[in-house]
Design a protein around this motif. Structure first.
Motif, mmCIF file in Angstrom:
data_model
loop_
_atom_site.group_PDB
_atom_site.id
_atom_site.type_symbol
_atom_site.label_atom_id
_atom_site.label_comp_id
_atom_site.label_asym_id
_atom_site.label_seq_id
_atom_site.Cartn_x
_atom_site.Cartn_y
_atom_site.Cartn_z
ATOM 1 N N ALA A 81 12.670 -59.973 -9.889
ATOM 2 C CA ALA A 81 11.236 -59.648 -9.832
ATOM 3 C C ALA A 81 10.488 -60.049 -11.094
ATOM 4 O O ALA A 81 9.262 -59.994 -11.126
ATOM 5 C CB ALA A 81 11.062 -58.150 -9.570
ATOM 6 N N SER A 121 3.865 -62.996 -3.883
ATOM 7 C CA SER A 121 3.285 -62.481 -5.131
ATOM 8 C C SER A 121 1.944 -63.117 -5.455
ATOM 9 O O SER A 121 1.704 -64.300 -5.155
ATOM 10 C CB SER A 121 4.255 -62.794 -6.278
ATOM 11 O OG SER A 121 3.626 -62.602 -7.520
ATOM 12 N N TYR A 146 9.376 -68.582 -10.841
ATOM 13 C CA TYR A 146 9.199 -67.412 -9.965
ATOM 14 C C TYR A 146 8.107 -67.689 -8.921
ATOM 15 O O TYR A 146 8.308 -67.502 -7.717
ATOM 16 C CB TYR A 146 8.813 -66.198 -10.820
ATOM 17 C CG TYR A 146 8.465 -64.957 -10.032
ATOM 18 C CD1 TYR A 146 9.440 -64.033 -9.687
ATOM 19 C CD2 TYR A 146 7.151 -64.712 -9.632
ATOM 20 C CE1 TYR A 146 9.117 -62.895 -8.964
ATOM 21 C CE2 TYR A 146 6.822 -63.579 -8.904
ATOM 22 C CZ TYR A 146 7.806 -62.670 -8.568
ATOM 23 O OH TYR A 146 7.488 -61.543 -7.836
ATOM 24 N N ASN A 175 0.136 -56.099 -8.752
ATOM 25 C CA ASN A 175 1.102 -55.412 -9.638
ATOM 26 C C ASN A 175 1.394 -54.007 -9.152
ATOM 27 O O ASN A 175 0.518 -53.137 -9.241
ATOM 28 C CB ASN A 175 0.576 -55.434 -11.072
ATOM 29 C CG ASN A 175 0.672 -56.826 -11.671
ATOM 30 O OD1 ASN A 175 0.112 -57.771 -11.123
ATOM 31 N ND2 ASN A 175 1.405 -56.973 -12.748
ATOM 32 N N VAL A 190 5.019 -53.699 -16.629
ATOM 33 C CA VAL A 190 4.435 -53.223 -17.887
ATOM 34 C C VAL A 190 4.186 -51.712 -17.875
ATOM 35 O O VAL A 190 4.377 -51.041 -18.895
ATOM 36 C CB VAL A 190 3.147 -54.026 -18.215
ATOM 37 C CG1 VAL A 190 2.034 -53.753 -17.207
ATOM 38 C CG2 VAL A 190 2.687 -53.740 -19.616
ATOM 39 N N THR A 205 5.329 -53.130 -27.347
ATOM 40 C CA THR A 205 4.975 -54.520 -27.655
ATOM 41 C C THR A 205 3.874 -54.968 -26.707
ATOM 42 O O THR A 205 4.024 -54.852 -25.483
ATOM 43 C CB THR A 205 6.197 -55.444 -27.478
ATOM 44 O OG1 THR A 205 7.258 -54.941 -28.292
ATOM 45 C CG2 THR A 205 5.869 -56.870 -27.896
ATOM 46 N N PHE A 207 1.901 -58.213 -25.552
ATOM 47 C CA PHE A 207 1.884 -59.680 -25.615
ATOM 48 C C PHE A 207 0.452 -60.166 -25.384
ATOM 49 O O PHE A 207 -0.145 -59.860 -24.347
ATOM 50 C CB PHE A 207 2.818 -60.278 -24.557
ATOM 51 C CG PHE A 207 4.260 -59.914 -24.770
ATOM 52 C CD1 PHE A 207 4.975 -60.462 -25.822
ATOM 53 C CD2 PHE A 207 4.898 -59.012 -23.931
ATOM 54 C CE1 PHE A 207 6.311 -60.132 -26.030
ATOM 55 C CE2 PHE A 207 6.230 -58.674 -24.124
ATOM 56 C CZ PHE A 207 6.934 -59.238 -25.184
ATOM 57 N N GLN A 212 -5.883 -59.329 -21.070
ATOM 58 C CA GLN A 212 -5.459 -59.802 -19.751
ATOM 59 C C GLN A 212 -5.556 -58.633 -18.763
ATOM 60 O O GLN A 212 -5.407 -57.471 -19.152
ATOM 61 C CB GLN A 212 -4.035 -60.388 -19.784
ATOM 62 C CG GLN A 212 -2.902 -59.415 -20.084
ATOM 63 C CD GLN A 212 -2.542 -59.390 -21.552
ATOM 64 O OE1 GLN A 212 -3.410 -59.218 -22.401
ATOM 65 N NE2 GLN A 212 -1.259 -59.507 -21.875
ATOM 66 N N ARG A 214 -4.837 -56.873 -14.742
ATOM 67 C CA ARG A 214 -4.006 -56.826 -13.549
ATOM 68 C C ARG A 214 -4.634 -55.868 -12.540
ATOM 69 O O ARG A 214 -5.413 -54.984 -12.914
ATOM 70 C CB ARG A 214 -2.588 -56.337 -13.891
ATOM 71 C CG ARG A 214 -1.758 -57.290 -14.755
ATOM 72 C CD ARG A 214 -1.421 -58.575 -14.049
ATOM 73 N NE ARG A 214 -0.522 -59.455 -14.809
ATOM 74 C CZ ARG A 214 -0.929 -60.373 -15.693
ATOM 75 N NH1 ARG A 214 -2.219 -60.540 -15.949
ATOM 76 N NH2 ARG A 214 -0.044 -61.139 -16.316
ATOM 77 N N ASP A 276 2.254 -66.680 -18.632
ATOM 78 C CA ASP A 276 1.587 -65.417 -18.309
ATOM 79 C C ASP A 276 0.206 -65.699 -17.718
ATOM 80 O O ASP A 276 -0.539 -66.549 -18.221
ATOM 81 C CB ASP A 276 1.452 -64.576 -19.579
ATOM 82 C CG ASP A 276 1.222 -63.109 -19.279
ATOM 83 O OD1 ASP A 276 1.843 -62.598 -18.321
ATOM 84 O OD2 ASP A 276 0.417 -62.475 -19.971
HETATM 85 C C1 UD1 Z 1 4.290 -58.649 -12.009
HETATM 86 C C2 UD1 Z 1 5.648 -58.461 -11.351
HETATM 87 C C3 UD1 Z 1 5.979 -59.673 -10.522
HETATM 88 C C4 UD1 Z 1 4.834 -59.921 -9.576
HETATM 89 C C5 UD1 Z 1 3.493 -60.036 -10.283
HETATM 90 C C6 UD1 Z 1 2.338 -60.091 -9.289
HETATM 91 C C7 UD1 Z 1 7.465 -57.180 -12.375
HETATM 92 C C8 UD1 Z 1 8.474 -57.122 -13.450
HETATM 93 N N1 UD1 Z 1 6.695 -58.281 -12.367
HETATM 94 O O1 UD1 Z 1 4.344 -59.759 -12.935
HETATM 95 O O2 UD1 Z 1 7.174 -59.427 -9.772
HETATM 96 O O3 UD1 Z 1 5.084 -61.044 -8.789
HETATM 97 O O4 UD1 Z 1 3.298 -58.861 -11.057
HETATM 98 O O5 UD1 Z 1 1.120 -60.047 -9.929
HETATM 99 O O6 UD1 Z 1 7.337 -56.293 -11.566
HETATM 100 N N2 UD1 Z 1 3.415 -57.029 -21.087
HETATM 101 C C9 UD1 Z 1 3.269 -56.571 -22.393
HETATM 102 N N3 UD1 Z 1 4.300 -55.841 -22.928
HETATM 103 C C10 UD1 Z 1 5.441 -55.552 -22.227
HETATM 104 C C11 UD1 Z 1 5.563 -56.012 -20.893
HETATM 105 C C12 UD1 Z 1 4.519 -56.759 -20.363
HETATM 106 O O7 UD1 Z 1 2.263 -56.821 -23.049
HETATM 107 O O8 UD1 Z 1 6.332 -54.876 -22.782
HETATM 108 C C13 UD1 Z 1 2.310 -57.813 -20.496
HETATM 109 C C14 UD1 Z 1 2.739 -59.165 -19.937
HETATM 110 O O9 UD1 Z 1 2.778 -60.146 -20.942
HETATM 111 C C15 UD1 Z 1 1.632 -59.383 -18.908
HETATM 112 C C16 UD1 Z 1 1.311 -57.977 -18.402
HETATM 113 O O10 UD1 Z 1 1.825 -57.091 -19.382
HETATM 114 O O11 UD1 Z 1 0.478 -59.927 -19.520
HETATM 115 C C17 UD1 Z 1 1.970 -57.662 -17.074
HETATM 116 O O12 UD1 Z 1 3.354 -58.010 -17.179
HETATM 117 P P1 UD1 Z 1 4.413 -57.603 -16.038
HETATM 118 O O13 UD1 Z 1 4.346 -56.152 -15.779
HETATM 119 O O14 UD1 Z 1 5.708 -58.208 -16.423
HETATM 120 O O15 UD1 Z 1 3.778 -58.238 -14.750
HETATM 121 P P2 UD1 Z 1 3.431 -59.712 -14.237
HETATM 122 O O16 UD1 Z 1 3.935 -60.764 -15.152
HETATM 123 O O17 UD1 Z 1 1.990 -59.672 -13.891
#
Ligand code: UD1
Ligand code: NAD
Length: 310
Positions: A81, A121, A146, A175, A190, A205, A207, A212, A214, A276
């Motif tokens: 995922a 997705s 992905y 998300n 996240v 952390t 990023f 950004q 969601r 991202d």
């Molecule tokens: C998520 C889903 C993916 C789905 C997509 C649809 C998960 C792991 N990922 O990806 O399966 O297809 O939504 O929109 O369920 N971030 C931080 N710090 C952290 C972790 C993340 O800043 O510790 C940031 C990431 O860089 C990103 C945002 O949070 O900008 C969301 O990240 P994440 O939750 O991994 O989701 P997506 O990449 O959107």
């Protein structure tokens, strides 16, 4: 609904296990195929006799054919995922995320099972939304392995629909968050990571600049849609966005979490991750036209339920 089980690939994971609970609560039987790479049997009520867990790989075509025998429908959720995991290991994720879909399609054709729900997705749109609400016809721009595997899976499901009469209901999840989204991996969602770390007072952390956005959907709202898709007499072709047309920046998410925990731990800033997506918000008119989505869970309520483990 018939008594035959529904096969849920990836059913020991976050979304899958909530769907398992909902189907069992409605009195149905469920078979789960999961390789337990990110899911765990702890997510499942294994004492329930209507639930069967088969440990194995969805890319193993012979196994999928065997496991599908006697099922009435499939919900195909098994995949790596994490977008970032696919950036790091394109070949490994391709096996699960694309070959897995192909083996589900082939098994369905061979076993004469028609209905399949597929977890695509929002990632398939890449950055083409650019802050606007993205509808399903927005040109696709997969930025990562992905996203490319999800889009290819959609095309293959459509081929099997036209050629072999499969009835795929393709959903582009935005998300999804809620209890059981594994917080222990840096590649997890996240919200699960931030809330876990805030609770333990560990550094977070961030990023990028945190601006950004969601479109976060509470898991049980999604499950309500999936249940309807399993039951509806006919599935219309065309993928359906599952989002709420709500845009939440990570900075705002951190504010909400700060309110819940009475402050935040240290927030460490790092460069944005490769691939991202900047902004992601669903135009969900097709979802609302085809499915009931009464009163989606507000963000604050969803976070509170997550912390309560509901
Ligand atoms: C998520 C889903 C993916 C789905 C997509 C649809 C998960 C792991 N990922 O990806 O399966 O297809 O939504 O929109 O369920 N971030 C931080 N710090 C952290 C972790 C993340 O800043 O510790 C940031 C990431 O860089 C990103 C945002 O949070 O900008 C969301 O990240 P994440 O939750 O991994 O989701 P997506 O990449 O959107
Ligand atoms: P998850 O990691 O909790 O669930 C995925 C499950 O699939 C896990 O139980 C894992 O063990 C299993 N799995 C992985 N590879 C497998 C393989 N080769 N064979 C058998 N089982 C395998 O993640 P989730 O958030 O519940 O995601 C479920 C589905 O929804 C995935 O297809 C994901 O890409 C998709 N999706 C999730 C989100 C989100 O925000 N969580 C958004 C869009 C799409």
């Amino acid at each position: 609904m018939s008594d035959l089980p529904v096969l849920i690939t990836g059913g020991a994971g976050f979304i899958g296990s909530h769907l398992v609970d909902a189907l069992l609560a409605q009195g149905h039987s469920v078979r789960v195929l999961d390789n337990l790479s990110s899911g765990t049997p702890d997510n499942l009520p294994l004492g329930d006799p209507r639930l069967e867990l088969v440990e194995g790989d969805v890319a193993d075509a012979a196994l999928v054919r065997e496991v599908l025998g006697g099922c009435r429908a499939v919900v195909h959720l098994a995949a790596v995922a994490s977008v970032q995991a696919s950036v790091i290991d394109p070949a490994g994720t391709h096996r699960s995320n694309f070959i897995g879909t192909l083996s589900v399609c082939e098994a369905m054709r061979e076993q004469g099972v028609g209905r399949v729900l597929f977890a695509s997705s929002a990632a398939v749109y890449g950055n083409n939304g650019e802050g606007e609400a993205i509808d399903e016809d927005t040109p696709k721009a997969p930025l990562t392995p992905y996203a490319a595997d999800k889009l290819a899976s959609e095309h293959y499901l459509d081929f099997y629909r036209r050629q072999h009469g499969l009835e795929p209901a393709v959903f582009r999840f935005f998300n999804i968050y809620g209890p059981r989204q594994d917080p222990s991996s840096p590649y997890s969602g996240v919200i699960s990571i931030f809330t876990e770390r805030a609770a333990k007072r560990l550094p977070i952390t961030l990023f990028g600049d945190g601006e950004q956005t969601r479109d976060f959907v509470y898991v049980t709202d999604l499950v309500g849609v999936l249940l309807q898709a399993l039951e509806m007499p006919q599935v219309l072709p065309g993928a359906v966005n599952v989002g709420l047309n709500r845009s939440v920046s990570l900075n705002r998410l951190l504010e909400e979490i700060s309110v819940l925990f009475g402050g935040l731990p240290e927030v460490r800033r790092e460069a944005a991750r490769p691939g991202d997506i900047r902004h992601s918000r669903a135009d969900n008119r097709r979802l609302l036209a085809r499915y009931q989505l009464s009163e989606p869970t507000p963000m604050a309520a969803g976070l509170a339920r997550l912390l309560g483990g509901a």
